[in-house]
Design an enzyme around this catalytic site. Sequence first.
Site, PDB file in Angstrom:
ATOM      1  N   SER A  94       0.819  -1.218   0.000  1.00  0.00           N
ATOM      2  CA  SER A  94       0.000   0.000   0.000  1.00  0.00           C
ATOM      3  C   SER A  94       0.852   1.267   0.000  1.00  0.00           C
ATOM      4  O   SER A  94       1.827   1.370   0.745  1.00  0.00           O
ATOM      5  CB  SER A  94      -0.921   0.005   1.219  1.00  0.00           C
ATOM      6  OG  SER A  94      -1.580   1.253   1.304  1.00  0.00           O
ATOM      7  N   THR A 148      -9.082  -1.660   3.184  1.00  0.00           N
ATOM      8  CA  THR A 148      -8.982  -2.074   1.792  1.00  0.00           C
ATOM      9  C   THR A 148      -9.279  -3.565   1.674  1.00  0.00           C
ATOM     10  O   THR A 148      -9.729  -4.189   2.645  1.00  0.00           O
ATOM     11  CB  THR A 148      -7.607  -1.633   1.215  1.00  0.00           C
ATOM     12  OG1 THR A 148      -7.588  -1.925  -0.177  1.00  0.00           O
ATOM     13  CG2 THR A 148      -6.435  -2.303   1.889  1.00  0.00           C
ATOM     14  N   LYS A 201     -13.646  -4.308   3.031  1.00  0.00           N
ATOM     15  CA  LYS A 201     -14.518  -3.139   2.876  1.00  0.00           C
ATOM     16  C   LYS A 201     -15.962  -3.417   3.324  1.00  0.00           C
ATOM     17  O   LYS A 201     -16.646  -2.523   3.800  1.00  0.00           O
ATOM     18  CB  LYS A 201     -14.492  -2.638   1.430  1.00  0.00           C
ATOM     19  CG  LYS A 201     -13.159  -1.959   1.087  1.00  0.00           C
ATOM     20  CD  LYS A 201     -13.156  -1.375  -0.304  1.00  0.00           C
ATOM     21  CE  LYS A 201     -11.787  -0.749  -0.581  1.00  0.00           C
ATOM     22  NZ  LYS A 201     -11.704  -0.124  -1.897  1.00  0.00           N
ATOM     23  N   ASN A 260     -14.451   2.342   2.922  1.00  0.00           N
ATOM     24  CA  ASN A 260     -12.986   2.325   2.939  1.00  0.00           C
ATOM     25  C   ASN A 260     -12.438   3.232   4.028  1.00  0.00           C
ATOM     26  O   ASN A 260     -11.238   3.462   4.103  1.00  0.00           O
ATOM     27  CB  ASN A 260     -12.409   2.728   1.573  1.00  0.00           C
ATOM     28  CG  ASN A 260     -12.569   4.204   1.310  1.00  0.00           C
ATOM     29  OD1 ASN A 260     -13.559   4.796   1.730  1.00  0.00           O
ATOM     30  ND2 ASN A 260     -11.613   4.800   0.633  1.00  0.00           N
ATOM     31  N   ASP A 302     -13.938   6.282  -1.846  1.00  0.00           N
ATOM     32  CA  ASP A 302     -13.638   5.835  -3.218  1.00  0.00           C
ATOM     33  C   ASP A 302     -14.542   6.580  -4.206  1.00  0.00           C
ATOM     34  O   ASP A 302     -14.163   6.827  -5.346  1.00  0.00           O
ATOM     35  CB  ASP A 302     -13.906   4.330  -3.379  1.00  0.00           C
ATOM     36  CG  ASP A 302     -12.830   3.482  -2.708  1.00  0.00           C
ATOM     37  OD1 ASP A 302     -11.715   3.997  -2.497  1.00  0.00           O
ATOM     38  OD2 ASP A 302     -13.114   2.308  -2.396  1.00  0.00           O
ATOM     39  N   GLY A 358     -15.917  -4.591  -4.665  1.00  0.00           N
ATOM     40  CA  GLY A 358     -16.180  -3.412  -3.839  1.00  0.00           C
ATOM     41  C   GLY A 358     -15.822  -2.126  -4.561  1.00  0.00           C
ATOM     42  O   GLY A 358     -16.543  -1.125  -4.478  1.00  0.00           O
TER      43      GLY A 358
HETATM   44  P1  ATR Z   1     -12.235  -4.940  -5.059  1.00  0.00           P
HETATM   45  O1  ATR Z   1     -12.795  -4.713  -3.706  1.00  0.00           O
HETATM   46  O2  ATR Z   1     -10.942  -4.215  -5.299  1.00  0.00           O
HETATM   47  O3  ATR Z   1     -13.196  -4.634  -6.168  1.00  0.00           O
HETATM   48  P2  ATR Z   1     -12.751  -7.772  -5.303  1.00  0.00           P
HETATM   49  O4  ATR Z   1     -14.045  -7.586  -4.595  1.00  0.00           O
HETATM   50  O5  ATR Z   1     -11.888  -8.921  -4.942  1.00  0.00           O
HETATM   51  O6  ATR Z   1     -11.838  -6.497  -5.130  1.00  0.00           O
HETATM   52  O7  ATR Z   1     -13.062  -7.788  -6.884  1.00  0.00           O
HETATM   53  C1  ATR Z   1     -12.098  -8.135  -7.824  1.00  0.00           C
HETATM   54  C2  ATR Z   1     -12.683  -8.008  -9.243  1.00  0.00           C
HETATM   55  O8  ATR Z   1     -11.672  -8.408 -10.184  1.00  0.00           O
HETATM   56  C3  ATR Z   1     -13.882  -8.908  -9.489  1.00  0.00           C
HETATM   57  O9  ATR Z   1     -14.763  -8.245 -10.390  1.00  0.00           O
HETATM   58  C4  ATR Z   1     -13.237 -10.131 -10.163  1.00  0.00           C
HETATM   59  O10 ATR Z   1     -14.106 -10.878 -10.983  1.00  0.00           O
HETATM   60  P3  ATR Z   1     -14.984 -12.103 -10.351  1.00  0.00           P
HETATM   61  O11 ATR Z   1     -16.126 -11.443  -9.649  1.00  0.00           O
HETATM   62  O12 ATR Z   1     -15.389 -12.927 -11.491  1.00  0.00           O
HETATM   63  O13 ATR Z   1     -14.066 -12.831  -9.388  1.00  0.00           O
HETATM   64  C5  ATR Z   1     -12.200  -9.441 -11.010  1.00  0.00           C
HETATM   65  N1  ATR Z   1     -11.129 -10.374 -11.407  1.00  0.00           N
HETATM   66  C6  ATR Z   1     -10.086 -10.800 -10.657  1.00  0.00           C
HETATM   67  N2  ATR Z   1      -9.296 -11.651 -11.388  1.00  0.00           N
HETATM   68  C7  ATR Z   1      -9.860 -11.742 -12.619  1.00  0.00           C
HETATM   69  C8  ATR Z   1      -9.530 -12.450 -13.828  1.00  0.00           C
HETATM   70  N3  ATR Z   1      -8.440 -13.241 -13.904  1.00  0.00           N
HETATM   71  N4  ATR Z   1     -10.349 -12.283 -14.905  1.00  0.00           N
HETATM   72  C9  ATR Z   1     -11.439 -11.501 -14.857  1.00  0.00           C
HETATM   73  N5  ATR Z   1     -11.811 -10.796 -13.746  1.00  0.00           N
HETATM   74  C10 ATR Z   1     -11.030 -10.925 -12.640  1.00  0.00           C
END
Ligand code: ATR
Length: 286
Positions: A23, A72, A76, A97, A112, A139
Site C-alpha cells: 500500500s 482495503t 470493505k 474504505n 472511493d 467493492g
Molecule cells: P475490489 O474490492 O478491489 O473490487 P474484489 O471484490 O476482490 O476487489 O473484486 C475483484 C474483481 O476483479 C472482481 O470483479 C473479479 O471478478 P470475479 O467477480 O469474477 O471474481 C475481477 N477479477 C479478478 N481476477 C480476474 C480475472 N483473472 N479475470 C477476470 N476478472 C477478474
Amino acid sequence: MADASAHKRPKLAGVAGFPVAHSLSPLIHTIWAHRARINGYYIPFAVPPGYDDFARVMDSLRVIGFAGVNVTIPHKENALRYADEESGSAKAAGAANMLTFAADKTYADNSDVTGFAAAVREQVGECTIKSALVLGAGGAARGVVLALKELGATDIRIANRTREKAEVIAAANNLQAVDWKEKSEALGGADLVVNTTSLGLNGEPSLDLDLRALGPGAIVADIVYAPLETPLLKDARVKGNKTVDGLSMLMHQAVPGFRQWFEGDAVVDEDLRAALVSELKRRGGA
Ligand code: ATR
C-alpha cells in the site's frame, strides 16, 4: 482526571487490508503529516480475511486511541458491518474504505466515490459522461458506479467475469449487465470505460479488451496503479484517448481520511504524485 500529556500524543491512523505491504497510503499520509507539521503516524495492518479478526483488530485500535483507519481488500464490507453508523455513500456502495472512531461510536464512510470523481475531473477536466462501461463487480466497482452517477452518467453498463455479481450491482443501481465476453463490443458509444478488476496489476494477466469500438473522445480509466501505465492505459494513449490512472484515484480517496484523523490540510499535487511514482519505481513496479 484530565490527562496533561494528551496534547503531546501523536495522532494515529492506518490502513487495514490483506495483503497491505504494497500500500502507498502510509507514504501519502506521512508526506501530508510532514507538510502540515503534524505529529502523526499512519500504520499498515495486515488483517487476515474474516470478520472476527477484523473486528478484534478494530476494537484494539480504538482502545489504543487510533482516530480511524482506511480499509482495503478484503475488508470493505466488514468495515460497514463493524460500524455503528454509515454515510450515504458507504450505505449506497455497500462497502466502506474509512472507519472513524469516536468516543462511543464508529462511523463508516466511502471516499472511493469522491476519489474517483475527483481523479476524472483532475486528469481530464470538465467533461460530459452520459454513457459508461464498468469492468468488474467487486467493492471498488460499487464505489465507481456511484461516482459515475455523480459525474452525470445515466447509461451505465457493467461486465464481470462472474456475471451474477454484475447483475446484483446492475439491479441495485438500475444499470445494464453485459456478458464478460461482450465487453469489447459494449465499448461502442461509451464516454468512459473503467477497469476495476485486478487485471493489469503487476504479476496478473492483462485485461483482454479490444479498443477498436471505442470512440476518439472517450476516457479510459484504470484503478490499478502498479504499473502506473497499465497495458489498458497504454493502448488507450497510443490510440489517442484521454486516460485516468489509478494513482490519481488513490491520492484523492486519501484526502478525507487525512483531514478527519490528522486534522490538517491534504493537497493532491504534482509533488505528491512525483514522490509516489518514485516509490513505485524504487519497488520496480512503475
Ligand atoms: P475490489 O474490492 O478491489 O473490487 P474484489 O471484490 O476482490 O476487489 O473484486 C475483484 C474483481 O476483479 C472482481 O470483479 C473479479 O471478478 P470475479 O467477480 O469474477 O471474481 C475481477 N477479477 C479478478 N481476477 C480476474 C480475472 N483473472 N479475470 C477476470 N476478472 C477478474
